[in-house]
Scaffold this motif. Structure first.
Motif, short mmCIF file in Angstrom:
data_model
loop_
_atom_site.label_atom_id
_atom_site.label_comp_id
_atom_site.label_asym_id
_atom_site.label_seq_id
_atom_site.Cartn_x
_atom_site.Cartn_y
_atom_site.Cartn_z
N LEU A 7 0.84 -1.21 0.00
CA LEU A 7 0.00 0.00 0.00
C LEU A 7 0.87 1.26 0.00
CD1 LEU A 7 -2.95 -0.91 2.40
CD2 LEU A 7 -3.05 -0.40 -0.05
N ARG A 8 1.95 1.22 0.83
CA ARG A 8 2.86 2.37 0.90
C ARG A 8 3.54 2.60 -0.46
NH1 ARG A 8 5.32 2.10 6.70
NH2 ARG A 8 3.52 2.94 7.79
N LEU A 9 3.98 1.49 -1.06
CA LEU A 9 4.64 1.59 -2.37
C LEU A 9 3.68 2.20 -3.41
CD1 LEU A 9 7.35 0.88 -3.73
CD2 LEU A 9 6.28 -1.24 -4.51
N LEU A 13 4.11 5.61 -5.44
CA LEU A 13 4.11 5.67 -6.92
C LEU A 13 3.06 6.65 -7.43
CD1 LEU A 13 4.73 1.98 -8.03
CD2 LEU A 13 6.24 3.95 -8.31
N ALA A 14 1.87 6.61 -6.78
CA ALA A 14 0.79 7.52 -7.21
C ALA A 14 1.22 8.97 -7.03
CB ALA A 14 -0.48 7.21 -6.42
N LYS A 15 1.85 9.25 -5.85
CA LYS A 15 2.30 10.64 -5.59
C LYS A 15 3.35 11.07 -6.61
CE LYS A 15 1.61 11.29 -0.69
NZ LYS A 15 2.26 10.93 0.56
N THR A 16 4.30 10.13 -6.89
CA THR A 16 5.36 10.46 -7.86
C THR A 16 4.73 10.78 -9.21
OG1 THR A 16 6.66 8.80 -6.72
CG2 THR A 16 7.59 9.68 -8.74
N LEU A 18 1.72 11.85 -9.82
CA LEU A 18 1.04 13.15 -9.77
C LEU A 18 2.04 14.30 -9.89
CD1 LEU A 18 -1.80 12.79 -7.13
CD2 LEU A 18 -2.00 13.48 -9.52
N TRP A 19 3.16 14.17 -9.20
CA TRP A 19 4.20 15.20 -9.28
C TRP A 19 4.71 15.34 -10.71
CZ3 TRP A 19 6.00 19.14 -6.67
CH2 TRP A 19 5.69 19.25 -5.31
N LEU A 20 4.98 14.17 -11.32
CA LEU A 20 5.50 14.22 -12.70
C LEU A 20 4.50 14.88 -13.64
CD1 LEU A 20 7.31 10.77 -13.08
CD2 LEU A 20 8.32 13.05 -12.99
N LEU A 21 3.21 14.50 -13.43
CA LEU A 21 2.16 15.08 -14.26
C LEU A 21 2.11 16.60 -14.08
CD1 LEU A 21 -0.07 13.84 -16.11
CD2 LEU A 21 -1.66 14.27 -14.24
N GLY A 22 2.17 17.01 -12.79
CA GLY A 22 2.14 18.44 -12.47
C GLY A 22 3.32 19.16 -13.11
N LEU A 23 4.51 18.55 -12.96
CA LEU A 23 5.71 19.18 -13.54
C LEU A 23 5.60 19.28 -15.06
CD1 LEU A 23 8.70 17.69 -11.52
CD2 LEU A 23 8.01 20.09 -11.72
#
Ligand code: HEM
Length: 378
Positions: A7-9, A13-16, A18-23
């Motif tokens: 779940l943590r992984l 991954l989901a946060k990463t 989202l960040w990549l998408l935002g960037l």
């Protein structure tokens, strides 16, 4: 324990992501804003000649002559560009009888005047290939019996005004420096890499690659069925302008071209011949002018920029008619091959301007002289 880890992984991954998408979105927004800022007016209404342009021009002439040598046919030296003709046809170019006063410039000075003309229709490629292959299509118009002083001082008796166009509104390079680098790379067989000359991303020309790909378009049904653009700017009296030619079937008798076999190598010639020679139906176009508004982003020294119609509309100045005729004979085809079109064959009121046009002045003359002298020597 394992589930928590998964779940943590997953959350990580989901946060990463989202960040990549935002960037990515931020990068795209910044690039769009930068592009809009770089491509906003006002621009100069004068030519600006960079240092070293004439030395680069000499280099390009050598590459062009190399291409002509590479692609020579067994009995003929062909043009360096637009080698294959669909035909040369006789035409009438009539200035609009009710042309607005401010559009009465140069060859369009006299409303209602009819110019006799020759028009050569072509594929853009450096050597003849099947018409079905993606390519630019060319239209070169030569108005005859042109009074007044010619631009080329060494050809005072030419008495012509040429309009040389192809079927896409903008060019795959901006200026002479980029043309030299790109064409030299292409002549060495590097097609896509010509647009990415070094590891330095500032030298990458992805937008110009997209223009090149869009210029190589599928064929129209007939050379009479597509639009042609000057791409580069010209004087229009005191103003600067680009021009284009658009099909205008409504001004000709209604005509439906019978279906042509696109697998035949020269079906564009067949289509032209079907309409003008077999069915004896004329073809109609309008010749239009787009005047520069220097407050908008309509630069003179960058041919990769399409002047937007929202910034300045095209205005019709003349009608072109190709009357029924028999153009596809051995004698007329040889005469067609022996013609030379050049944006610099013309009068001061329509002087070509901008770097790419200055380059064309030297290159067209050199290549045309070279192929004519080689063909005469055979
Ligand atoms: C503004 C963009 C350009 C347009 C719209 C254009 C269009 C054309 C067309 C339609 C032709 C065929 C003329 C004919 O039917 O005889 C032609 C020929 C030719 N073009 Fe371009 N061209 C452009 C840029 C260039 C550039 C930048 C060069 C090289 C510096 C070039 C070199 C040539 C040459 C060497 C020929 C053959 C001339 C001859 O042997 O008579 N063109 N071009």
């Amino acid at each position: 324990m394992l589930i928590t880890l998964w779940l943590r992984l997953g959350a990580f991954l989901a946060k990463t992501l989202l960040w990549l998408l935002g960037l990515g979105l931020l990068g795209w927004a910044l690039a769009t804003a930068w592009f809009a800022w770089q491509h906003s007016g006002p621009v100069s209404a004068q030519e600006m000649i960079p240092d070293g342009e004439s030395a680069m021009t000499q280099d390009i002439i050598q590459t062009a002559v190399r291409i002509v040598d590479q692609h020579r046919e067994s009995t003929r030296y062909l043009r360096d560009a637009h080698a294959k003709a669909h035909g040369c046809v006789k035409a009438e170019v009539q200035v609009l009888p009710d042309l607005a006063a401010e559009l009465r410039q140069g060859v369009f000075s006299e409303p209602g005047k009819i110019w006799q003309a020759n028009i050569r229709l072509s594929n853009g490629n450096a050597y003849p290939q099947f018409d079905s292959i993606r390519d630019a299509r060319g239209m070169a118009i030569k108005l005859l019996n042109m009074p007044g002083k010619q631009l080329l001082a060494d050809q005072p008796a030419r008495n012509e005004q040429d309009f040389v166009m192809f079927s896409h509104p903008n060019f795959f390079v901006s200026d002479v420096a980029e043309y030299r680098q790109n064409v030299a790379a292409q002549a060495d067989g590097k097609k896509v890499m010509a647009f990415f000359p070094s590891w330095d991303p500032r030298s990458w020309q992805a937008r110009h690659l997209l223009i090149a790909l869009a210029t190589l378009a599928p064929p129209p049904d007939s050379p009479t069925g597509t639009a042609y653009f000057s791409v580069s700017p010209y004087k229009f009296g005191e103003a600067n302008a680009k021009f284009r030619v658009m099909p205008d079937p409504d001004n000709c008798p209604a005509y439906t071209l019978p279906k042509q076999n696109h697998d035949l190598p020269n079906f564009l010639r067949s289509a032209l011949s079907q309409q003008l020679s077999t069915d004896r139906v004329p073809a109609c176009f309008v010749l239009q002018i787009q005047r520069q508004d220097a407050n908008k982003y309509m630069p003179i020294e960058d041919t990769s920029i399409e002047w937007r119609e929202v910034d300045a509309p095209f205005e019709t100045v003349a009608r072109i008619t190709l009357p029924p005729q028999d153009f596809d004979t051995p004698a007329l085809n040889l005469a067609c091959d022996n013609l030379s079109f050049n944006p610099w064959f013309g009068v001061e009121a329509h002087r070509p301007i901008g770097g790419i046009n200055r380059l064309r002045k030297a290159v067209y003359e050199a290549v045309s002289d070279y192929r004519h002298s080689q063909n005469a020597a055979q």
